[in-house]
Design a protein around this motif. Structure first.
Motif, PDB file in Angstrom:
ATOM      1  N   LEU A   1       0.872  -1.124   0.103  1.00 58.63           N
ATOM      2  CA  LEU A   1      -0.043  -0.043   0.114  1.00 58.63           C
ATOM      3  C   LEU A   1       0.871   1.236  -0.132  1.00 58.63           C
ATOM      4  CD1 LEU A   1      -2.805   1.222   0.130  1.00 58.63           C
ATOM      5  CD2 LEU A   1      -2.677   1.102   2.613  1.00 58.63           C
ATOM      6  N   ILE A   2       2.115   1.166   0.564  1.00 63.91           N
ATOM      7  CA  ILE A   2       3.024   2.347   0.356  1.00 63.91           C
ATOM      8  C   ILE A   2       3.066   2.882  -0.889  1.00 63.91           C
ATOM      9  CG2 ILE A   2       5.332   3.128   0.998  1.00 63.91           C
ATOM     10  CD1 ILE A   2       5.277   1.297   3.423  1.00 63.91           C
ATOM     11  N   ARG A   3       3.449   1.836  -1.991  1.00 59.31           N
ATOM     12  CA  ARG A   3       3.197   2.244  -3.493  1.00 59.31           C
ATOM     13  C   ARG A   3       2.285   3.254  -3.691  1.00 59.31           C
ATOM     14  NH1 ARG A   3       8.737   2.431  -3.190  1.00 59.31           N
ATOM     15  NH2 ARG A   3       9.764   0.353  -3.559  1.00 59.31           N
TER      16      ARG A   3
ATOM     17  N   GLU B   1       2.363   6.618  -2.187  1.00 60.33           N
ATOM     18  CA  GLU B   1       3.477   7.420  -3.195  1.00 60.33           C
ATOM     19  C   GLU B   1       2.775   7.686  -4.540  1.00 60.33           C
ATOM     20  OE1 GLU B   1       7.405   5.354  -1.085  1.00 60.33           O
ATOM     21  OE2 GLU B   1       6.552   4.729  -3.171  1.00 60.33           O
ATOM     22  N   THR B   2       2.154   6.990  -4.967  1.00 60.53           N
ATOM     23  CA  THR B   2       1.865   7.253  -6.500  1.00 60.53           C
ATOM     24  C   THR B   2       0.807   8.299  -6.229  1.00 60.53           C
ATOM     25  OG1 THR B   2       2.330   4.957  -7.008  1.00 60.53           O
ATOM     26  CG2 THR B   2       0.880   6.233  -8.471  1.00 60.53           C
ATOM     27  N   ILE B   3      -0.327   8.029  -5.542  1.00 59.71           N
ATOM     28  CA  ILE B   3      -1.444   9.049  -5.369  1.00 59.71           C
ATOM     29  C   ILE B   3      -0.904  10.515  -5.028  1.00 59.71           C
ATOM     30  CG2 ILE B   3      -3.553   9.806  -4.006  1.00 59.71           C
ATOM     31  CD1 ILE B   3      -4.113   6.653  -4.213  1.00 59.71           C
ATOM     32  N   ARG B   4       0.163  10.423  -4.199  1.00 56.60           N
ATOM     33  CA  ARG B   4       0.734  11.865  -3.559  1.00 56.60           C
ATOM     34  C   ARG B   4       1.442  12.273  -4.928  1.00 56.60           C
ATOM     35  NH1 ARG B   4       1.820  15.105   0.416  1.00 56.60           N
ATOM     36  NH2 ARG B   4       3.974  15.946   0.428  1.00 56.60           N
ATOM     37  N   ASN B   5       2.208  11.607  -5.747  1.00 52.90           N
ATOM     38  CA  ASN B   5       2.792  12.012  -6.830  1.00 52.90           C
ATOM     39  C   ASN B   5       1.848  12.629  -7.609  1.00 52.90           C
ATOM     40  OD1 ASN B   5       5.329  12.252  -8.554  1.00 52.90           O
ATOM     41  ND2 ASN B   5       3.982  11.163  -9.902  1.00 52.90           N
ATOM     42  N   CYS B   6       0.840  12.226  -8.217  1.00 52.29           N
ATOM     43  CA  CYS B   6      -0.067  12.700  -9.351  1.00 52.29           C
ATOM     44  C   CYS B   6      -1.114  13.567  -9.003  1.00 52.29           C
ATOM     45  CB  CYS B   6      -0.573  11.597  -9.931  1.00 52.29           C
ATOM     46  SG  CYS B   6      -1.947  10.573  -9.215  1.00 52.29           S
TER      47      CYS B   6
ATOM     48  N   GLY C   1       6.984  -8.671  -1.849  1.00 55.46           N
ATOM     49  CA  GLY C   1       6.857  -7.714  -0.698  1.00 55.46           C
ATOM     50  C   GLY C   1       5.244  -7.649  -0.619  1.00 55.46           C
ATOM     51  N   ALA C   2       4.791  -7.789   0.549  1.00 51.18           N
ATOM     52  CA  ALA C   2       3.372  -7.618   0.759  1.00 51.18           C
ATOM     53  C   ALA C   2       3.049  -7.515   2.161  1.00 51.18           C
ATOM     54  CB  ALA C   2       2.474  -8.595   0.345  1.00 51.18           C
ATOM     55  N   PHE C   3       2.036  -6.787   2.542  1.00 51.48           N
ATOM     56  CA  PHE C   3       1.473  -6.596   4.054  1.00 51.48           C
ATOM     57  C   PHE C   3       0.138  -6.201   4.061  1.00 51.48           C
ATOM     58  CE2 PHE C   3       3.174  -2.476   2.672  1.00 51.48           C
ATOM     59  CZ  PHE C   3       2.506  -1.551   3.292  1.00 51.48           C
ATOM     60  N   GLU C   4      -0.579  -6.441   5.253  1.00 53.22           N
ATOM     61  CA  GLU C   4      -1.979  -6.174   5.100  1.00 53.22           C
ATOM     62  C   GLU C   4      -1.958  -5.461   6.468  1.00 53.22           C
ATOM     63  OE1 GLU C   4      -1.283  -9.796   5.587  1.00 53.22           O
ATOM     64  OE2 GLU C   4      -0.894  -9.598   3.539  1.00 53.22           O
ATOM     65  N   LEU C   5      -2.925  -4.038   6.400  1.00 46.87           N
ATOM     66  CA  LEU C   5      -3.195  -3.387   7.315  1.00 46.87           C
ATOM     67  C   LEU C   5      -4.492  -3.250   7.699  1.00 46.87           C
ATOM     68  CD1 LEU C   5      -1.040  -0.177   6.334  1.00 46.87           C
ATOM     69  CD2 LEU C   5      -0.120  -2.113   7.963  1.00 46.87           C
ATOM     70  N   THR C   6      -4.960  -2.913   9.020  1.00 48.82           N
ATOM     71  CA  THR C   6      -5.983  -2.588   9.823  1.00 48.82           C
ATOM     72  C   THR C   6      -6.651  -1.415   8.930  1.00 48.82           C
ATOM     73  OG1 THR C   6      -5.499  -1.380  11.414  1.00 48.82           O
ATOM     74  CG2 THR C   6      -5.738  -3.721  11.654  1.00 48.82           C
ATOM     75  N   ASP C   7      -8.100  -0.915   9.088  1.00 52.40           N
ATOM     76  CA  ASP C   7      -8.333   0.554   8.804  1.00 52.40           C
ATOM     77  C   ASP C   7      -7.778   1.552   9.378  1.00 52.40           C
ATOM     78  OD1 ASP C   7     -10.409   1.762   7.152  1.00 52.40           O
ATOM     79  OD2 ASP C   7     -11.343   2.262   8.930  1.00 52.40           O
ATOM     80  N   GLU C   8      -7.574   1.351  10.782  1.00 47.78           N
ATOM     81  CA  GLU C   8      -7.135   2.496  11.578  1.00 47.78           C
ATOM     82  C   GLU C   8      -5.659   2.535  10.938  1.00 47.78           C
ATOM     83  OE1 GLU C   8      -7.537   1.225  15.514  1.00 47.78           O
ATOM     84  OE2 GLU C   8      -9.523   1.876  15.801  1.00 47.78           O
ATOM     85  N   GLU C   9      -4.937   1.485  10.606  1.00 47.84           N
ATOM     86  CA  GLU C   9      -3.468   1.585  10.336  1.00 47.84           C
ATOM     87  C   GLU C   9      -3.184   2.178   8.910  1.00 47.84           C
ATOM     88  OE1 GLU C   9      -2.073  -2.340  12.923  1.00 47.84           O
ATOM     89  OE2 GLU C   9      -2.569  -2.723  10.944  1.00 47.84           O
ATOM     90  N   VAL C  10      -4.327   1.945   7.833  1.00 46.38           N
ATOM     91  CA  VAL C  10      -4.278   2.669   6.857  1.00 46.38           C
ATOM     92  C   VAL C  10      -4.465   4.054   6.929  1.00 46.38           C
ATOM     93  CG1 VAL C  10      -5.717   2.782   4.596  1.00 46.38           C
ATOM     94  CG2 VAL C  10      -5.316   0.495   5.500  1.00 46.38           C
ATOM     95  N   LEU C  11      -5.247   4.413   7.628  1.00 49.32           N
ATOM     96  CA  LEU C  11      -5.484   5.917   7.770  1.00 49.32           C
ATOM     97  C   LEU C  11      -4.346   6.628   8.582  1.00 49.32           C
ATOM     98  CD1 LEU C  11      -9.421   5.854   9.144  1.00 49.32           C
ATOM     99  CD2 LEU C  11      -8.477   6.765   6.835  1.00 49.32           C
ATOM    100  N   ALA C  12      -3.801   5.727   9.450  1.00 48.11           N
ATOM    101  CA  ALA C  12      -2.245   6.440   9.995  1.00 48.11           C
ATOM    102  C   ALA C  12      -1.210   6.314   9.038  1.00 48.11           C
ATOM    103  CB  ALA C  12      -2.105   5.502  11.043  1.00 48.11           C
ATOM    104  N   LEU C  13      -1.157   5.386   7.976  1.00 49.40           N
ATOM    105  CA  LEU C  13      -0.315   5.365   6.982  1.00 49.40           C
ATOM    106  C   LEU C  13      -0.258   6.734   5.990  1.00 49.40           C
ATOM    107  CD1 LEU C  13       2.175   3.958   5.566  1.00 49.40           C
ATOM    108  CD2 LEU C  13       0.418   2.543   3.965  1.00 49.40           C
ATOM    109  N   VAL C  14      -1.424   6.909   5.657  1.00 47.27           N
ATOM    110  CA  VAL C  14      -1.989   7.898   4.736  1.00 47.27           C
ATOM    111  C   VAL C  14      -1.739   9.180   5.450  1.00 47.27           C
ATOM    112  CG1 VAL C  14      -3.995   9.141   3.618  1.00 47.27           C
ATOM    113  CG2 VAL C  14      -3.811   6.648   3.717  1.00 47.27           C
TER     114      VAL C  14
END
Length: 422
Positions: free
Chosen positions: A312-314, A317-322, A366-379
């Motif tokens: 999801l980091i990728r 990053e891509t959404i932030r770029n465009c 590589g791959a990983f899974e996050l919870t909804d709370e963790e997704v928002l924290a990453l964003v």
């Protein structure tokens, strides 16, 4: 009408060619495989019963032999859609039916040397589909129920309407909707792209699946009227059925003719529509992570998309770029991580320190899974401010409303604003 998907010819790359051919062949084989797996096998099992039993089930009120016949007719109707999609794609990619005359490139026949007659081969795309490809063709045809039938309206309202309303609220003050550029990654069969464009915005959809691209190109650009085709979305399902009427329910697709609907908005000028609605065929991370797409869009709208990311980091990053500074990312969907079972790449594990990665985008290891709370924290951690968030209930996905089994998602709905770069 939308621009044809923008993509370099996949016929030039052996792997891309293989994937495209498998997708084409899966639509071709839909009819044969569905007849065999759905009705032929059931007839064999039916006649394996004791004579007195199958004769009872063949008579009223059961009429199972008649049911098999009706399901066969439904398969043929669905297959007509698959064939139409396939024929459109064959023309779009300039592939002859039944065989392509695309030349296999060899060292002797490359652009750096003269072509040898023996290096030119007929490439037969038929019988290249694997069972997984045929499953994708079946699910793609069935997905027309959700995206392009009147009966699928409830599901569309649950997943598309909230983000469309987000867009309307965010850009109500814009002097010209045409100047609001929106990207829709994972555009699927193109309905959300179409609805946003019909709303007056300039919209670009992106999709990596050839099955989805073939279907969206067909419905957006090559159907000639609304309610043109009969679709039996649930005919192949024999479990959790209340009545045969429900199983054999017929819907008409598309519920609206995209070309006529956009003509009503923009007038009968093809150029205007093509300027405002387009599709790209590429890996989202690879295409939109480059400098050419930097700060290009006012908004990115993701529906049932972010859980397709192995990393999801990728995606972030891509959404932030465009996305432009201050631009908005509207998201709605579950977290059914598609790559949760991905096996680690031993090759990458042993060679990860030896140099740059040779695979990018969805193929990157590589791959990983996050919870909804963790997704928002990453964003938030990666340069966005969460402006609104919530969990929405009761969203089905290609769900038969009359089925005895319902799979219901609770979807995460949020809006994130890109912080300016320092």
């Amino acid at each position: 009408m939308a621009q044809e998907p923008e993509v370099p010819s996949p016929l030039l790359d052996p792997e891309e060619r293989r994937v495209l051919y498998a997708a084409l062949d899966s639509f071709r084989q839909y009819r044969k495989i569905a007849h065999f797996n759905v009705t032929h096998r059931r007839r064999q099992n039916f006649y394996a019963l004791p004579t007195s039993q199958w004769q009872m089930l063949a008579a009223p009120p059961f009429n199972l032999l008649s049911t098999f016949d009706q399901v066969d007719n439904a398969i043929d109707a669905n297959a007509e859609i698959g064939t139409a999609m396939m024929n459109t794609a064959l023309l779009s990619f300039d592939i002859d039916d039944p065989k392509s005359t695309t030349r296999l490139e060899t060292p002797e026949s490359s652009s750096f040397g003269s072509a040898d007659d023996e290096a030119q081969k007929l490439i037969d795309w038929r019988n290249t589909a694997k069972p997984s490809d045929i499953d994708k063709a079946r699910s793609t045809i069935r997905q027309l129920y959700r995206d392009w039938s009147h009966e699928g309206l409830a599901e569309r309202k649950a997943c598309y309407d909230p983000v469309i309303q987000d867009v309307v609220k965010a850009f109500w003050h814009s002097p010209s909707k045409h100047d609001v550029k929106i990207l829709v990654p994972g555009a699927g069969l193109g309905r959300l792209v179409f609805e946003l464009c019909r709303g007056g915005y300039t919209v670009e959809g992106n999709e990596i699946s050839y099955h989805q691209l073939i279907a969206s190109n067909w419905v957006l650009n090559h159907t000639v009227k609304g309610r043109q085709f009969d679709l039996y979305p649930f005919a192949l399902d024999f479990s959790n059925v209340v009545s045969r009427e429900h199983q054999l329910k017929k819907v008409k697709v598309p519920d609206v003719h995209p070309g006529s609907a956009l003509d009503d908005v923009f007038g009968h000028t093809t150029g205007k529509v093509a300027d405002r609605m387009s599709m790209t065929a590429a890996d989202f991370v690879v295409l939109y992570g480059d400098k050419e797409h930097k700060d290009m869009f006012n908004a990115v709208v993701t529906v049932y998309f972010i859980d397709t990311a192995p990393n999801l980091i990728r995606y972030v990053e891509t959404i932030r770029n465009c996305l432009q500074d201050g631009g908005l990312w509207m998201n709605l969907g579950p977290l059914l991580w598609h790559f949760a079972d991905r096996a680690p790449s031993e090759e990458r594990h042993t060679e990860r320190a030896q140099g740059p990665r040779d695979k990018t985008g969805i193929e990157e290891p590589g791959a990983f899974e996050l919870t909804d709370e963790e997704v928002l924290a990453l964003v938030e951690k990666m340069g966005f401010d969460i402006e609104n968030r919530g969990i929405r209930d009761n969203s089905g996905y290609i769900q038969n409303p009359e089925s005895m089994l319902h799979n219901i998602y609770r979807t995460s709905h949020w809006i994130a604003k890109k912080r300016p770069r320092l």
